[in-house]
Design a protein around this motif. Structure first.
Motif, PDB file in Angstrom:
ATOM      1  N   ALA A  44     -45.811 -33.986 -21.954  1.00 18.46           N
ATOM      2  CA  ALA A  44     -46.856 -33.693 -22.940  1.00 18.46           C
ATOM      3  C   ALA A  44     -48.106 -33.174 -22.239  1.00 18.46           C
ATOM      4  N   THR A  83     -47.500 -29.641 -21.159  1.00 19.64           N
ATOM      5  CA  THR A  83     -47.574 -28.765 -22.335  1.00 19.64           C
ATOM      6  C   THR A  83     -49.018 -28.469 -22.708  1.00 19.64           C
ATOM      7  N   LYS A  84     -49.846 -29.502 -22.680  1.00 14.59           N
ATOM      8  CA  LYS A  84     -51.276 -29.316 -22.985  1.00 14.59           C
ATOM      9  C   LYS A  84     -51.921 -28.387 -21.963  1.00 14.59           C
ATOM     10  N   GLY A 141     -50.876 -24.921 -22.651  1.00 17.21           N
ATOM     11  CA  GLY A 141     -51.560 -24.440 -23.845  1.00 17.21           C
ATOM     12  C   GLY A 141     -52.998 -24.041 -23.561  1.00 17.21           C
ATOM     13  N   TYR A 144     -52.854 -27.673 -28.689  1.00 18.49           N
ATOM     14  CA  TYR A 144     -51.802 -28.684 -28.870  1.00 18.49           C
ATOM     15  C   TYR A 144     -51.722 -29.135 -30.318  1.00 18.49           C
ATOM     16  N   ASN A 145     -52.875 -29.150 -31.023  1.00 18.85           N
ATOM     17  CA  ASN A 145     -52.865 -29.632 -32.412  1.00 18.85           C
ATOM     18  C   ASN A 145     -52.070 -28.702 -33.317  1.00 18.85           C
ATOM     19  N   THR A 189     -45.758 -22.312 -24.177  1.00 19.54           N
ATOM     20  CA  THR A 189     -46.239 -23.642 -24.565  1.00 19.54           C
ATOM     21  C   THR A 189     -45.322 -24.274 -25.612  1.00 19.54           C
ATOM     22  N   GLU A 190     -44.905 -23.493 -26.595  1.00 20.34           N
ATOM     23  CA  GLU A 190     -43.989 -24.008 -27.607  1.00 20.34           C
ATOM     24  C   GLU A 190     -42.653 -24.395 -26.977  1.00 20.34           C
ATOM     25  N   TYR A 233     -43.154 -27.660 -25.281  1.00 21.71           N
ATOM     26  CA  TYR A 233     -43.256 -28.701 -26.312  1.00 21.71           C
ATOM     27  C   TYR A 233     -41.854 -29.113 -26.780  1.00 21.71           C
ATOM     28  N   ASN A 238     -48.992 -37.552 -28.046  1.00 20.28           N
ATOM     29  CA  ASN A 238     -49.324 -36.526 -29.039  1.00 20.28           C
ATOM     30  C   ASN A 238     -50.651 -36.824 -29.740  1.00 20.28           C
ATOM     31  N   ILE A 260     -53.746 -36.727 -27.060  1.00 19.30           N
ATOM     32  CA  ILE A 260     -54.151 -35.391 -26.624  1.00 19.30           C
ATOM     33  C   ILE A 260     -54.969 -34.693 -27.702  1.00 19.30           C
ATOM     34  N   GLU A 270     -58.956 -32.358 -28.334  1.00 22.47           N
ATOM     35  CA  GLU A 270     -59.057 -31.261 -29.291  1.00 22.47           C
ATOM     36  C   GLU A 270     -59.685 -31.694 -30.608  1.00 22.47           C
TER      37      GLU A 270
END
Length: 310
Positions: free
Chosen positions: A109, A112-113, A116, A123-124, A257-258, A261, A296, A299, A304
């Motif tokens: 995670a 991934t952030k 992103g 991430y949101n 990024t997707e 995720y 999730n 983050i 964010e």
């Protein structure tokens, strides 16, 4: 890892893996109907939606009833099929595996952030959740806790005790882990890519179609015995469907990024299955799921807050 005896496949079945996938598909369909029924009943009983703290209480009641219904369903299923449910507490020698189960989802995670942030993908927008910049942490923590208390027990019961327990009857350990990872990822990943405790109907249909086409392939190999080339034609629908499903999943990924995720969620189910097998404890996979869900929320809230990107 504790020694355990793997149940033998049905003596009347010449293709136990295909038969097991069929049984799993039926089980998931029944579970889906049960969960939807419980959700609809609770929606009627708690209408109109309460205000203020009543929302939290109603969410807790919904979650409690949903978890209870899944536990009862699971108990009936494992009892009827003679599946051994492991309920050990992790020992000191299991701590590295438990730490691994906690670290992998959290670490992925975080990666991934980071990706992103470098590529401009918030991430949101991936988790489809956002919080106001001045939101108090207590309500967010309470709502997240209710969601985790509902989702994690269901994920452990269905993914490990029902799915993994079923596949272990007819597969080697590593094969059962892979099968559990794939099926659980399909069933418990929503169309937005997030983990969901109640499967979407199209996800259950995918597993049902896979099981049906697998049975067709098995029938074809039996129908055209020997070296008849027509035997292989029976696998064409299954191969085509599997390829289409994979390509559709890849096409839905719009950025690196997707992709990360999606990998984080797939890896979480894999780590949970691995940890359950190695520790013989439902606590280890539960920690993996909690790690992902907490990551999730944390983050989005900590990094964010005030942003909404979908």
């Amino acid at each position: 890892m504790a020694l355990r005896e793997r149940a033998a496949a049905s003596p009347g079945s010449t293709h136990p893996v295909a038969a097991e996938f069929g049984i799993v598909a039926v089980m998931l369909t029944g579970l889906f109907v049960l969960q939807r029924t419980v959700a609809e009943v609770m929606a009627v009983l708690l209408a109109p939606p309460p205000a203020g703290d009543g929302i939290l209480v109603s969410g807790l009641l919904r979650g409690l009833l949903l978890v209870s219904s899944v536990v009862v369903f699971g108990y009936v299923y494992v009892s009827a099929r003679g599946i051994a449910v492991r309920r050990s507490v992790p020992t000191r020698s299991d701590l590295p595996t438990v730490a691994f189960a906690a670290a992998v989802p959290l670490g992925l995670a975080g990666v991934t952030k980071l990706a992103g942030s470098l590529t401009g993908v918030p991430y949101n927008g991936l988790v489809m959740a956002s919080y106001a910049a001045d939101a108090s942490p207590l309500p967010i923590a309470l709502v997240a806790a209710v969601g985790i208390l509902t989702s994690v027990p269901i994920l452990v019961v269905v993914s490990q005790m029902l799915l993994q327990g079923s596949f272990e009857r007819v597969m080697a350990t590593d094969e059962a882990i892979v099968a559990t990872t794939v099926v659980a990822s399909v069933v418990f990943t929503s169309s937005t890519g997030s983990v969901t405790a109640i499967p979407e109907p199209e996800r259950v249909v995918v597993i049902g179609c896979f099981a049906l086409l697998g049975a067709l392939a098995v029938y074809g190999t039996d129908r055209f015995a020997g070296r008849d080339r027509r035997r292989f034609l029976a696998f064409v629908p299954l191969a085509a469907f599997s390829l289409l499903a994979v390509l559709s999943a890849i096409a839905a990924i719009g950025s690196i990024t997707e992709g990360l995720y999606a990998i984080a969620h797939l890896a979480t189910f894999g780590v949970a299955a691995y940890a359950y097998d190695r520790t013989d404890s439902p606590i280890a996979p539960a920690i993996a799921y909690v790690s992902l869900l907490v990551a999730n929320v944390a983050i989005v809230y900590l990094l964010e807050a005030g942003m909404r990107s979908w």
